[in-house]
Design a protein around this motif. Structure first.
Motif, mmCIF file in Angstrom:
data_model
loop_
_atom_site.group_PDB
_atom_site.id
_atom_site.type_symbol
_atom_site.label_atom_id
_atom_site.label_comp_id
_atom_site.label_asym_id
_atom_site.label_seq_id
_atom_site.Cartn_x
_atom_site.Cartn_y
_atom_site.Cartn_z
ATOM 1 N N GLU A 1 2.763 -12.407 -27.233
ATOM 2 C CA GLU A 1 3.585 -11.272 -26.793
ATOM 3 C C GLU A 1 2.807 -10.339 -25.866
ATOM 4 O OE1 GLU A 1 6.516 -11.795 -27.257
ATOM 5 O OE2 GLU A 1 6.483 -13.125 -28.972
ATOM 6 N N VAL B 1 11.016 -10.582 -24.022
ATOM 7 C CA VAL B 1 10.843 -11.638 -25.023
ATOM 8 C C VAL B 1 12.032 -12.609 -25.018
ATOM 9 C CG1 VAL B 1 9.319 -10.284 -26.505
ATOM 10 C CG2 VAL B 1 11.788 -10.241 -26.912
ATOM 11 N N ARG C 1 11.152 -12.082 -32.321
ATOM 12 C CA ARG C 1 9.800 -11.942 -31.770
ATOM 13 C C ARG C 1 9.348 -10.489 -31.811
ATOM 14 N NH1 ARG C 1 9.793 -15.452 -26.337
ATOM 15 N NH2 ARG C 1 7.759 -14.451 -26.128
#
Length: 74
Positions: A20, A45, A51
């Motif tokens: 990320e 994302v 996520r």
């Protein structure tokens, strides 16, 4: 329990942060305003809420309404 200790290994933590990276870089960049739009985060994302939720659950970022904050600089 400290949320960072919930990662089983250092590699788990590093992999999560690396995965990320773009989101975290943007949230960190906006840390002085302490707000980052959830809508923008969702785009970064690929519209996969889980996520973002993973990062929230493990205390990397904090959700406040429709905004995110970077925890490490509080």
């Amino acid at each position: 329990m400290d949320s960072i200790s919930q990662f089983r290994t250092l590699e788990d933590l590093v992999n999560c942060l690396s995965k990320e990276r773009k989101l975290l870089r943007d949230v960190f960049g906006d840390r002085k305003t302490h707000v980052y739009s959830m809508d923008i985060a969702m785009e970064l994302v690929e519209h996969r809420r889980e996520r973002i939720q993973f990062l929230i659950d493990y205390g990397v970022i904090h959700e406040s309404g429709n905004f995110l904050e970077f925890i490490a600089v509080r």
